[in-house]
Design an enzyme around this catalytic site. Structure first.
Site, PDB file in Angstrom:
ATOM      1  N   THR A   1      -7.133 -19.824 -10.775  1.00 49.83           N
ATOM      2  CA  THR A   1      -7.475 -20.050  -9.512  1.00 49.83           C
ATOM      3  C   THR A   1      -6.956 -21.677  -9.203  1.00 49.83           C
ATOM      4  OG1 THR A   1      -9.507 -20.281  -8.260  1.00 49.83           O
ATOM      5  CG2 THR A   1      -9.616 -21.091 -10.360  1.00 49.83           C
ATOM      6  N   GLY A   2      -6.852 -21.654  -8.001  1.00 43.07           N
ATOM      7  CA  GLY A   2      -6.530 -23.117  -7.469  1.00 43.07           C
ATOM      8  C   GLY A   2      -7.910 -23.887  -6.777  1.00 43.07           C
ATOM      9  N   ASN A   3      -8.855 -23.047  -6.759  1.00 44.86           N
ATOM     10  CA  ASN A   3     -10.107 -23.362  -6.242  1.00 44.86           C
ATOM     11  C   ASN A   3     -10.852 -24.199  -7.310  1.00 44.86           C
ATOM     12  OD1 ASN A   3     -12.937 -23.631  -5.643  1.00 44.86           O
ATOM     13  ND2 ASN A   3     -12.626 -21.775  -4.193  1.00 44.86           N
TER      14      ASN A   3
ATOM     15  N   GLU B   1      -3.143 -13.035  -2.364  1.00 39.86           N
ATOM     16  CA  GLU B   1      -4.338 -11.879  -2.924  1.00 39.86           C
ATOM     17  C   GLU B   1      -4.133 -10.751  -1.888  1.00 39.86           C
ATOM     18  OE1 GLU B   1      -7.777 -14.003  -3.432  1.00 39.86           O
ATOM     19  OE2 GLU B   1      -6.821 -15.946  -4.470  1.00 39.86           O
TER      20      GLU B   1
ATOM     21  N   ASP C   1     -12.497 -13.242  -8.914  1.00 41.17           N
ATOM     22  CA  ASP C   1     -12.666 -12.723  -7.426  1.00 41.17           C
ATOM     23  C   ASP C   1     -13.991 -12.620  -6.892  1.00 41.17           C
ATOM     24  OD1 ASP C   1     -10.664 -13.108  -5.173  1.00 41.17           O
ATOM     25  OD2 ASP C   1     -11.066 -10.955  -4.841  1.00 41.17           O
TER      26      ASP C   1
ATOM     27  N   PHE D   1     -20.847 -24.323  -2.804  1.00 42.06           N
ATOM     28  CA  PHE D   1     -19.643 -24.377  -1.910  1.00 42.06           C
ATOM     29  C   PHE D   1     -19.666 -22.882  -1.350  1.00 42.06           C
ATOM     30  CE2 PHE D   1     -16.766 -21.654  -4.354  1.00 42.06           C
ATOM     31  CZ  PHE D   1     -17.379 -21.463  -5.591  1.00 42.06           C
ATOM     32  N   GLY D   2     -18.556 -22.624  -0.483  1.00 44.74           N
ATOM     33  CA  GLY D   2     -18.593 -21.229   0.373  1.00 44.74           C
ATOM     34  C   GLY D   2     -19.828 -20.934   1.197  1.00 44.74           C
ATOM     35  N   TYR D   3     -20.314 -19.739   1.034  1.00 44.60           N
ATOM     36  CA  TYR D   3     -21.159 -19.394   1.490  1.00 44.60           C
ATOM     37  C   TYR D   3     -22.789 -19.686   1.064  1.00 44.60           C
ATOM     38  CZ  TYR D   3     -17.931 -16.250   4.099  1.00 44.60           C
ATOM     39  OH  TYR D   3     -16.734 -15.868   4.739  1.00 44.60           O
TER      40      TYR D   3
ATOM     41  N   LYS E   1     -28.450 -22.538  -9.828  1.00 48.05           N
ATOM     42  CA  LYS E   1     -27.618 -21.553  -9.405  1.00 48.05           C
ATOM     43  C   LYS E   1     -27.000 -20.791 -10.411  1.00 48.05           C
ATOM     44  CE  LYS E   1     -23.298 -20.737  -6.946  1.00 48.05           C
ATOM     45  NZ  LYS E   1     -22.216 -21.195  -6.335  1.00 48.05           N
TER      46      LYS E   1
END
Lengths: 191, 191
Positions: free
Chosen positions: B7-9, B36, B67, B148-150, B171
């Site tokens: 992953t690049g995240n 992707e 993913d 992060f994200g949602y 989390k």
């Protein structure tokens, strides 16, 4: 080990058989054609493997199903699970290729990937899953006469030729199905 | 055991690393960003793991891909596989959250789930799959600055706080990614 392939597609049988060395591989009974109602490759592969086991044609064998899709980036992953019926329920390979070329007319982003998911249901009811991916691009026109399906349009990453311009051995070395089958063979501890 | 994360995240790397104790975890090479193209989490995870193996950056390591999607009941499972580009190809986390709030304006059914699928490709070509789910609801507004994200919109079942109002450890104990990573660690027989 005996393996029965849960597919009515002769082209898939011809590709898979040499990739499972040391196993006695046979095809599904004539007319085997369960409804592939799943929304994912894994679901459809499981549907086919389960349908074959339900026939109990060879109770001691592994029921092995292949579901494969072509996922195109500019089409948000279509045709994917609908790859074999992209141009309609009775579409030929060429019909599907033409439909794909039409959809991508004028589209610059040609990135795509072939994805195969294999599901094996063993006689002791173990379920084995293996997958393989081959990234590439969609060519501007069909080329070559080997392989099947979208092979004439699919140029694997790092290649100049379409998959239909490769020998079966060349394709198997890099293909989605080749990679998945070698992984399944490893799970089955085939030589 | 050496693990390279496909992953690049950076946010995913930061979450996954502490969940794989006893392994030497490293990130994918700079610029790692395969297309992707998949229509499912499993397909995309496989695409990323396969792309990392193709680089052969560390042949003896496990290539591990994550993913993750947010599936919203009232949206028939969207954004799902498109979660990270819901508001467009260059969307920020905040753009995606705003888009989701717009889509759910006036919608009473706020049920949703985060789903993670992890695929590991080992140096001997074994393929390992693990998944995790976290059910919850979509909050009426963004809250919190962790994660992060949602995460600012997602309130896990049985919680009052959004995931972005929890510490990383809180989390991880209940999250989709935490559950999947612990299952993968078990498959890998990490301590």
């Amino acid at each position: 080990m005996r393996i029965v392939l849960a597919t009515g597609n002769r082209d898939k049988v011809a590709e898979l058989e040499p990739l499972l060395p040391g196993a006695q591989v046979s095809a599904a009974p004539e007319g085997f054609d369960p409804a592939e109602t799943g929304t994912t490759l894994l679901q459809n592969a499981l549907i086919k493997a389960e349908a074959l086991r339900a026939l109990a044609a060879d109770d001691g064998a592994l029921a092995l199903a292949d579901d494969t899709g072509l996922v195109v980036h500019a089409l948000d992953g279509r045709p994917g699970v609908f790859s074999s019926r992209y141009a309609g329920p009775d579409a030929t390979y060429a019909d599907n290729c033409r439909r794909l070329l039409e959809e991508l007319e004028g589209v610059e982003d040609r990135r795509a990937a072939f994805v195969t998911v294999l599901v094996g249901l063993a006689s002791d009811d173990r379920m084995l899953v293996a997958g393989g991916v081959c990234p590439g691009v969609i060519a501007p026109a069909m080329r070559g006469s080997e392989g099947f399906g979208y092979d004439p349009l699919f140029v694997p990453e790092g290649e100049e030729r379409s998959m239909a311009e490769m020998t079966r051995e060349e394709k198997a070395a890099i293909s989605h199905r080749g990679r998945a089958a070698r992984r399944m063979a490893a799970l089955l501890q085939l030589p």
